[in-house]
Design a protein around this motif. Structure first.
Motif, short mmCIF file in Angstrom:
data_model
loop_
_atom_site.label_atom_id
_atom_site.label_comp_id
_atom_site.label_asym_id
_atom_site.label_seq_id
_atom_site.Cartn_x
_atom_site.Cartn_y
_atom_site.Cartn_z
N ALA A 153 0.83 -1.21 0.00
CA ALA A 153 0.00 0.00 0.00
C ALA A 153 0.86 1.25 0.00
O ALA A 153 0.56 2.24 -0.68
N GLU A 154 1.98 1.20 0.74
CA GLU A 154 2.90 2.35 0.77
C GLU A 154 3.53 2.58 -0.60
O GLU A 154 3.74 3.72 -1.01
N PRO A 178 4.04 1.18 -7.60
CA PRO A 178 3.23 0.01 -7.27
C PRO A 178 3.86 -1.32 -7.65
O PRO A 178 3.35 -2.38 -7.28
N GLY A 179 4.94 -1.31 -8.43
CA GLY A 179 5.55 -2.55 -8.87
C GLY A 179 6.00 -3.43 -7.71
O GLY A 179 6.51 -2.91 -6.71
#
Length: 264
Positions: free
Chosen positions: A121-122, A129-130
């Motif tokens: 999420a961080e 997002p990878g």
């Protein structure tokens, strides 16, 4: 005065352009980074040797590295040591909602799963997002390889068992032999990298940290070679005055001696 305040003051004096240490003043994040890595390894070495008195000193050296980086950042108006402390405190509280929040207690395994979900999420919040995006490039290559495959394995990109890893290992060894025979150094380098990557993957499947395993083997090699040198010294000789056959025999003797030695 708190000890940490004294250390921060020492660092400020060392970096003073007028009365400070010329060496400390001219350092940058890039020039200090190798020392930071070295100090982390020296902490690990003290732990490996169970030298807890030395560990105290090595942890101090590592803390000084954090203070050094924080001081340079403060000079550039980026952040200060207190910001570093606040950031890690916030992160730990955020990643342990079962301790600092309203969530119920978790088992160690449940916390590992939740920890990775929070980190994912961080990454999205940081627009990274990878799955592999935040595996640090600066990690030792074997450690990074294990982390990359572990991260990929969490989303299903993994071999079912170690059997498939051993098959891949044999395949990579065969490919490396082909390139060595062909005399293609660049290709051989690439295939050697592939082989090491599979070895790191195998370590991960066995739940073994590859750097720890290699450090232990390095120590064993040094210990056994030291035995060889000590035996040769009894005759007033050095290793370069011996033969491979003799050193092989002494190596085997070192192994026998290790097995016969009482456990600590």
């Amino acid at each position: 005065m708190r000890p940490i305040d004294r250390l921060l003051g020492v660092m400020e004096r060392l970096r003073d352009p007028v009365g400070g240490c010329p060496w400390d003043v001219e350092q940058t994040f890039a020039t200090i980074a190798p020392y930071t890595i070295e100090e982390a390894y020296e902490v690990a070495d003290a732990i490996e040797r169970n030298d807890l008195n030395e560990l105290k000193g090595e942890l101090g050296d590592l803390l000084f590295q954090v203070v050094f980086h924080a001081r340079m950042a403060e000079e550039q108006g980026l952040f200060a040591f207190d910001d570093v402390v606040t950031a890690i405190s916030d992160k730990l509280e955020r990643r342990h909602p079962h301790v600092f929040g309203d969530e119920g207690q978790r088992s160690s395994q449940e916390q590992t799963v939740a920890w990775e979900a929070i980190k994912a999420a961080e990454r999205k919040d940081r627009k990274k997002p990878g799955v592999l995006d935040d595996v640090p490039v600066g990690l030792p290559a074997l450690t990074r390889a294990a982390k990359l495959t572990k991260r990929a394995g969490r989303v299903g990109f993994d071999w079912p068992s170690t059997d498939e890893v051993f098959e891949k290992l044999a395949e990579e060894v065969a490919e490396l032999r082909v390139e060595i025979a062909a005399g293609d150094k660049a290709k051989a380098r690439e295939e050697l990298g592939d082989l090491l990557f599979v070895v790191a993957n195998l370590a991960r499947k066995l739940d073994v940290e590859p750097e720890d395993a290699l450090r232990a083997t390095n120590a064993k090699f040094v210990r056994r070679f030291g035995f060889i040198e000590a035996e040769l010294a009894k005759d007033g000789r050095t290793a370069d005055q011996s033969t491979l056959e003799e050193m092989d025999r002494l190596w085997d003797a070192a192994k026998v001696a290790e097995k016969a030695a009482p456990a600590n």
